[in-house]
Design an enzyme around this catalytic site. Structure first.
Site, PDB file in Angstrom:
ATOM      1  N   HIS A 126      10.749 -74.683  17.990  1.00  0.00           N
ATOM      2  CA  HIS A 126       9.664 -74.024  18.713  1.00  0.00           C
ATOM      3  C   HIS A 126       9.733 -74.384  20.200  1.00  0.00           C
ATOM      4  CE1 HIS A 126       5.245 -73.915  19.847  1.00  0.00           C
ATOM      5  NE2 HIS A 126       5.473 -72.688  19.448  1.00  0.00           N
ATOM      6  N   HIS A 141       6.625 -69.789  28.052  1.00  0.00           N
ATOM      7  CA  HIS A 141       5.648 -69.490  27.011  1.00  0.00           C
ATOM      8  C   HIS A 141       4.471 -68.664  27.511  1.00  0.00           C
ATOM      9  CE1 HIS A 141       2.116 -70.233  24.425  1.00  0.00           C
ATOM     10  NE2 HIS A 141       2.988 -69.942  23.501  1.00  0.00           N
TER      11      HIS A 141
END
Ligand code: CA
Length: 321
Positions: free
Chosen positions: A8, A50
């Protein structure tokens, strides 16, 4: 089959998220897939970050004081790629500048940079060639509607970049993720993209409306989703609930219904330093996800720890046979 381990934002539990060192570390740890979140700059370059904001993971406020919007945030979309090249990336901070995960890597004098989506794919190509192990990718199209309001349609360029690097077939090692169900339908049915698609399902944001959540409660709703996507990526807390006075963990049935509809399930995010409610240890969480729920993949900030757990479980199973 053992679930796939998706790093991730890279091995983000160990190095600043989405930097190439975090990706290289996740690769070296043996992660099966590496995640990229993709947003657009002012000059329409796709970069791996992100957020649509820069202020929580870079020194943008120091390098470009005053270039924030009225909400005080610094937007990727307000900067050219050349501007972003001057920024240093650091561990994620809160609005007040404190570290989100104080126990994690915290040195600030190292130089971590922002890379484009293509640069990251190039880097992974070289890494795989040098090292000899293939790795999959798990890129996410961030906020396609917001980007359109900002004057850029990021999806075609995103798909072109993937095609440039050889990701063109359903069997290729890539999962394209998005929260926006409308965009996923466009990608599959209008743009004719054959790649594996994953519908992300958040705590309270996915798709066009809250009625979408009702569709998750029925097998038919998930079958409808399966006409477009190959899998779902739910927030882990959507897969279980706590029952009884002692807070026993029970499946909500979402994973079982998704499996019945032929969908793979890749929940997020497994963090050993931020356990969700109901679990006393990281192993207990992983045992529930991989054993009881039998998920097909896990998004984790700690690919090393998840792989270590899976190896231990596999060794135990073999020694019991
Ligand atoms: Ca993501």
């Amino acid at each position: 089959m053992r679930p796939v381990v998706i790093a991730h934002r890279g091995a983000s539990g160990h190095l600043p998220e989405h930097t190439l060192p975090a990706k290289a570390l996740a690769y070296a740890m043996g992660a099966d897939y590496l995640e990229q979140d993709v947003v657009a700059t002012r000059d329409d370059a796709l970069v791996v970050l992100h957020d649509i904001h820069l202020d929580r993971v870079t020194d943008v406020a120091r390098v470009y004081p005053g270039r924030h919007r009225s909400d005080g945030r610094y937007y990727v979309r307000d900067f050219d790629l050349a501007d972003l090249r001057r920024l240093k990336v650091h561990e994620r901070t809160n609005a007040d500048g404190s570290l989100v995960y104080p126990e994690r890597f915290s040195a600030t004098d190292e130089v971590f940079r922002i890379q484009t989506f293509a640069e990251e794919l190039e880097f992974l190509k070289s890494l795989q060639a040098a090292h000899g192990r293939n790795v999959g990718i798990d890129p996410e199209i961030k906020r396609p509607d917001w980007h359109r309001e900002e004057g850029v349609d990021i999806t075609p360029e995103f798909l072109r970049t993937l095609a440039d690097y050889g990701y063109q077939e359903h069997s290729d090692p890539v999962y394209v993720q998005c929260f926006d169900d409308k965009e996923l339908r466009r990608i599959r049915h209008r743009l004719g993209c054959p790649l594996k698609l994953v519908q992300l399902i958040g705590e309270n944001d996915w798709g066009e409306s809250s009625t979408n959540y009702a569709s998750l409660r029925s097998r038919r709703g998930l079958e409808r989703l399966a006409r477009t996507v190959d899998g779902i990526g739910p927030w882990m807390q959507r897969t279980y609930r706590l029952r009884g006075r002692d807070g026993q963990v029970h499946s909500t049935g979402l994973v079982e219904r998704a499996h019945a509809a032929g969908l793979a399930v890749h929940p997020y995010t497994f963090r050993s330093d931020e356990l969700p409610q109901g679990f006393s240890s990281f192993d207990a969480l992983l045992a529930f996800a991989t054993g009881t729920l039998a998920v097909d993949g896990l998004f984790t900030d700690f690919p090393d720890r998840v792989l270590g757990f899976l190896r231990r479980i596999s060794a135990q199973t073999h020694s019991n046979q």
